[in-house]
Motif scaffolding. Structure first.
Motif, mmCIF file in Angstrom:
data_model
loop_
_atom_site.group_PDB
_atom_site.id
_atom_site.type_symbol
_atom_site.label_atom_id
_atom_site.label_comp_id
_atom_site.label_asym_id
_atom_site.label_seq_id
_atom_site.Cartn_x
_atom_site.Cartn_y
_atom_site.Cartn_z
ATOM 1 N N PRO A 76 -28.004 26.933 6.188
ATOM 2 C CA PRO A 76 -29.351 26.451 6.529
ATOM 3 C C PRO A 76 -29.321 25.562 7.766
ATOM 4 O O PRO A 76 -28.378 24.792 7.992
ATOM 5 N N GLY A 77 -30.353 25.679 8.565
ATOM 6 C CA GLY A 77 -30.496 24.855 9.759
ATOM 7 C C GLY A 77 -31.937 24.443 9.929
ATOM 8 O O GLY A 77 -32.795 24.719 9.075
ATOM 9 N N ARG A 78 -32.228 23.807 11.036
ATOM 10 C CA ARG A 78 -33.573 23.303 11.262
ATOM 11 C C ARG A 78 -34.601 24.424 11.246
ATOM 12 O O ARG A 78 -35.712 24.258 10.746
ATOM 13 N N HIS A 79 -34.224 25.578 11.775
ATOM 14 C CA HIS A 79 -35.165 26.698 11.833
ATOM 15 C C HIS A 79 -34.615 27.936 11.126
ATOM 16 O O HIS A 79 -35.074 29.052 11.371
ATOM 17 N N THR A 80 -33.630 27.747 10.256
ATOM 18 C CA THR A 80 -32.974 28.876 9.599
ATOM 19 C C THR A 80 -32.850 28.620 8.112
ATOM 20 O O THR A 80 -32.393 27.550 7.689
ATOM 21 N N ASP A 81 -33.248 29.602 7.316
ATOM 22 C CA ASP A 81 -33.056 29.519 5.875
ATOM 23 C C ASP A 81 -31.623 29.910 5.528
ATOM 24 O O ASP A 81 -30.977 30.691 6.235
ATOM 25 N N HIS A 82 -31.162 29.383 4.435
ATOM 26 C CA HIS A 82 -29.856 29.746 3.893
ATOM 27 C C HIS A 82 -29.956 31.177 3.364
ATOM 28 O O HIS A 82 -30.724 31.460 2.441
ATOM 29 N N HIS A 83 -29.178 32.099 3.940
ATOM 30 C CA HIS A 83 -29.300 33.495 3.512
ATOM 31 C C HIS A 83 -28.030 34.261 3.818
ATOM 32 O O HIS A 83 -27.146 33.789 4.533
ATOM 33 N N ARG A 84 -27.954 35.474 3.250
ATOM 34 C CA ARG A 84 -26.858 36.401 3.541
ATOM 35 C C ARG A 84 -27.418 37.663 4.167
ATOM 36 O O ARG A 84 -28.558 38.060 3.903
ATOM 37 N N GLU A 85 -26.577 38.309 4.968
ATOM 38 C CA GLU A 85 -26.998 39.536 5.628
ATOM 39 C C GLU A 85 -25.788 40.409 5.911
ATOM 40 O O GLU A 85 -24.649 39.942 5.929
ATOM 41 N N LEU A 86 -26.061 41.691 6.109
ATOM 42 C CA LEU A 86 -25.038 42.629 6.551
ATOM 43 C C LEU A 86 -25.114 42.775 8.061
ATOM 44 O O LEU A 86 -26.188 42.623 8.653
ATOM 45 N N LEU A 87 -23.958 43.070 8.668
ATOM 46 C CA LEU A 87 -23.907 43.259 10.111
ATOM 47 C C LEU A 87 -23.095 44.503 10.441
ATOM 48 O O LEU A 87 -22.273 44.966 9.640
ATOM 49 N N THR A 88 -23.307 45.022 11.645
ATOM 50 C CA THR A 88 -22.528 46.154 12.124
ATOM 51 C C THR A 88 -22.239 45.989 13.607
ATOM 52 O O THR A 88 -22.992 45.323 14.326
ATOM 53 N N ALA A 89 -21.133 46.592 14.035
ATOM 54 C CA ALA A 89 -20.747 46.569 15.452
ATOM 55 C C ALA A 89 -20.161 47.935 15.795
ATOM 56 O O ALA A 89 -19.073 48.280 15.320
ATOM 57 N N PRO A 90 -20.859 48.760 16.590
ATOM 58 C CA PRO A 90 -20.341 50.075 16.970
ATOM 59 C C PRO A 90 -19.363 49.968 18.140
ATOM 60 O O PRO A 90 -19.478 49.077 18.987
ATOM 61 N N GLN A 91 -18.417 50.877 18.165
ATOM 62 C CA GLN A 91 -17.471 50.916 19.283
ATOM 63 C C GLN A 91 -18.186 51.385 20.543
ATOM 64 O O GLN A 91 -18.973 52.331 20.528
#
Length: 734
Positions: A437-452
């Motif tokens: 959590p931050g000043r403008h961010t909620d505490h949360h989880r997410e998935l991410l991806t990075a393509p070659q």
């Protein structure tokens, strides 16, 4: 109760932390307890031989809420690291004073025992010392040196150092605990994290060298943990579970009505979860200040409602150490406050905590796809260190030698990377992260991806910036419970990613060529979840069979759940019930010729590795082979090698090291690899057709072994520690 008298107490000096070294006690620091000639000795499990991972190259920090947390939830890993000879520092955030009754839960009229929270906090600390001494020296009554320690200007904590093995230390911050598992309390670690409490006081245990009570702010707790990380420079940080799963029961009524404390009831203790949040925040602050560590999060109370995943011998060893902690032997320790936690006593296998004793689970279930061949055939392995992703690539296809790790971005990543190889040979990475959590961010989880996006001049794959795929549960609180990704690429180039949802089902997104992903959608539930409450447990795997059908498997409370496409490239749908035995943890899938798919998993309560097979056209799932028992827990890595139904397996054993085997119609014998490692090993076939096994050592280095020749009966050669470390490879860069 007055502190234990000691003529040396007045000569205790405030310890100054020396950078990079032990938290060094000054001359004249007192020994806390008298030694007892009658004290029992507790022998550890027989070791298989010296690990290839050098103790001098590794160090451990364990951050727990209560004195018994590591014994219940991190063992056998905790004991294995202590016995390795590496440096280990355990930080206990609270005194664990609870109701102040140090009495067995089975005792008649326990309410008659006087309430003495300061004495109970001391007794629990004494029990932890005895259990740690038993793990390291075999002698619960081994001598400890005690002194006050300054980690933050103006604050003191209690430091305990094992006299005959001073690389083992315990730090007690002595913060007040919540004194309730689920009931909302302002004065608690959770209240401090959420801002309901501006400060959290300490409670001085009987006999502490800490000279007065302190009040910590949220930031001061985080800075204290950062100070520990700064001095120890750990290669491994172990904490409790920051992603506890909710219960359907309502939270108990409370007199504390601050709206910030409102919320769901969870399976875990609120102190466990909050301590993990503080650890994550400290790790985020430490990210650019030292070598990037491996981070492991262990399930707490939730492990008690999941299938048992330890073999009986390992569970008995856990229980024996908990009996030492619980003062079940009634040993004399010279402290009138007590020598252990009688609430635990000798009931770890038969009391209310018996299910915790029989399981050890990481929140991240591990990936069956963290090593894959790149476009030119060289193998590329990926791991998370210090919240960032790194890549080790073979120097040339089939060489068996990997270059130094190269950072490939990311921040606050958790668990292992899941790698997809697209039809054109390029790779795509998937990971999960928690955003604090931050000043403008909620505490949360997410998935991410990075393509070659290309290949560097040294042959190492290059990737685009990590892109958020969000969460199937948009609500930030619900998103904290999503699982870890499993993904596949179909022959037409579409990439599908799957994840466990907040409510125990499966959601997916799909993207042509790994881009432009569709919105999150839930898969249709399996037969069991249609008839009863969803009980899908994290630990998914997915594969594409030789006919182009997508298979998805997941452990559940009773069996292995299975989904399969109806046509090539289609989304998987619930398949017939597998009828397979209850799994003890994650399931790994292996596609073979002729549409055959195998599932590899451990059986609950025994940890034995099973191989199940599903033919393409005739019949359903059946257990086709059982591997020789080697103990251990967690995911078993599995991958096809060559043809004729041949595959390679790698599993953690009861020493916390790697076992590998080839399997065809039946599994071959396990070969031992004396590599203490994190999470799941990785397996693949190299460009020469040989099976390769990789593991991320507890020193943060990549270790590899490959077959000496091609074939089912070819043995694996010696293990090699690959060149370079993330620190020297620019691990501080995003």
């Amino acid at each position: 109760m007055s502190p234990l008298p000691s003529p040396l107490l007045s000569r205790r000096r405030l310890l100054q932390v020396t950078g990079g070294g032990l938290f060094a006690a000054t001359a004249g620091a007192a020994v806390w307890a008298r030694l007892s000639d009658e004290a029992s000795r507790t022998a550890g499990p027989a070791g298989p031989g010296r690990s290839l991972v050098d103790p001098a190259g590794q160090s451990f920090v364990h951050i727990v809420a209560h004195a018994d947390d590591g014994l219940y939830f991190m063992n056998p890993d905790l004991e294995q690291s202590l016995r390795s000879g590496a440096r280990s520092v355990t930080v206990c955030l609270t005194g664990g004073e609870a109701d102040g009754h140090n009495v067995s839960l089975r005792a008649p009229a326990p309410e008659r025992v006087p309430v003495d929270r300061a004495a109970f906090a001391r007794a629990r600390a004494n029990g932890l010392r005895a259990a740690h001494a038993a793990m390291v020296t075999g002698n619960p009554a081994a001598r400890w040196d005690v002194a006050a320690l300054s980690l933050l200007p103006g604050f003191e904590a209690e430091l305990q150092t094992l006299h005959d093995a001073p690389q083992h230390q315990l730090i007690f911050l002595e913060l007040v605990e919540s004194r309730a598992v689920w009931q909302a309390r302002t004065v608690s670690l959770r209240g401090l994290w959420l801002g309901a409490a501006a400060t959290l006081p300490t409670l001085r245990p009987d006999g502490t060298p800490v000279r007065r009570q302190y009040h910590y702010t949220r930031d001061q707790v985080i800075r204290t943990l950062v100070a520990v990380l700064d001095r120890v420079r750990p290669t491994v940080v172990r904490t409790l579970d920051p992603n506890a799963v909710h219960s359907r029961k309502r939270p108990p009524a409370t007199l504390d009505h601050d709206p910030r404390l409102a919320g769901l009831r969870y399976y875990d203790h609120q102190d466990h979860t909050a301590s993990a949040y503080f650890a994550q925040a400290a790790l985020a602050a430490y990210a650019d200040r030292g070598r990037p560590p491996i981070v492991e999060h262990y399930l707490g109370y939730e492990a008690g409602v999941l299938p048992h995943d330890l073999d009986p011998a390992t569970a008995r060893r856990k229980a024996a150490l908990l009996s030492v902690y619980g003062w079940a032997d009634h040993r004399a320790c010279g402290d009138p406050a007590g020598c252990g936690d009688r609430k635990v006593g000798g009931a770890a296998l038969s009391g209310v905590s018996r299910n915790w004793t029989r399981s050890t689970r990481l929140r991240a279930p591990g990936s069956n796809a963290w090593i894959r061949p790149a476009q030119d055939g060289r193998l590329a392995a990926f791991a998370v260190l210090g919240g960032r992703a790194y890549c080790w690539a073979e120097t040339r296809p089939g060489s068996g030698s990997f270059g130094a790790p190269v950072p490939v971005g990311g921040a606050q990543l958790q668990g292992q990377i899941h790698v997809v190889r697209r039809p054109d040979g390029t790779l795509q990475l998937f990971a999960s992260r928690t955003v604090l959590p931050g000043r403008h961010t909620d505490h949360h989880r997410e998935l991410l991806t990075a393509p070659q996006t290309g290949t560097g001049p040294d042959g190492v794959p290059a990737f685009a910036r990590w892109e958020s795929l969000g969460s199937p549960d948009a609500d930030p609180v619900r998103s904290l419970e999503i699982g870890f990704p499993a993904a596949v690429a179909t022959p037409d180039g579409t990439v599908h990613v799957f994840v466990r949802t907040w409510d125990g089902n499966i959601a997916h997104r799909s993207g042509r060529a790994g881009r432009g992903f569709s919105p999150w959608q839930r898969l249709e539930g399996t037969v069991s979840t249609l008839l009863a409450s969803p009980r899908i447990i994290d630990g998914l795997d997915a594969c594409v069979d030789s006919a182009g059908l997508i298979h998805l498997a997941a452990p559940s409370a009773g069996t292995v759940a299975h989904w399969v496409s109806k046509e090539a490239g289609g989304l998987p749908r619930p398949a017939a019930a597998t009828g397979l035995p209850q799994p003890a943890g994650p399931v790994s899938l292996v596609p073979l010729a002729g549409g055959v798919v195998r599932a590899v998993f451990r059986r609950s309560a025994t940890a034995q590795v099973l191989i199940a097979e599903r033919p393409r056209m005739i019949g359903g799932w059946r257990v086709s082979a059982r591997c020789a028992a080697v103990g251990g827990y967690g995911r078993v890595a599995a991958a096809p090698v060559g043809g004729h139904g041949r595959m390679v397996l790698a599993a953690r054993d009861d020493a916390g090291e790697v076992r590998m085997a080839m399997a065809q119609d039946a599994p071959g014998p396990w070969q031992r690899g004396r590599v203490a490692h994190s999470a799941a090993a990785g397996v693949a076939q190299d460009a020469t057709g040989r099976a390769v096994v990789v593991a991320l050592g507890t020193d943060g280095r990549l270790y590899t072994s490959r077959q000496t020749s091609v074939g089912q009966r070819a043995l694996f050669g010696g293990w090699r520690a690959q060149t370079g470390s993330p620190e020297r490879a620019g691990g501080r860069s995003v």
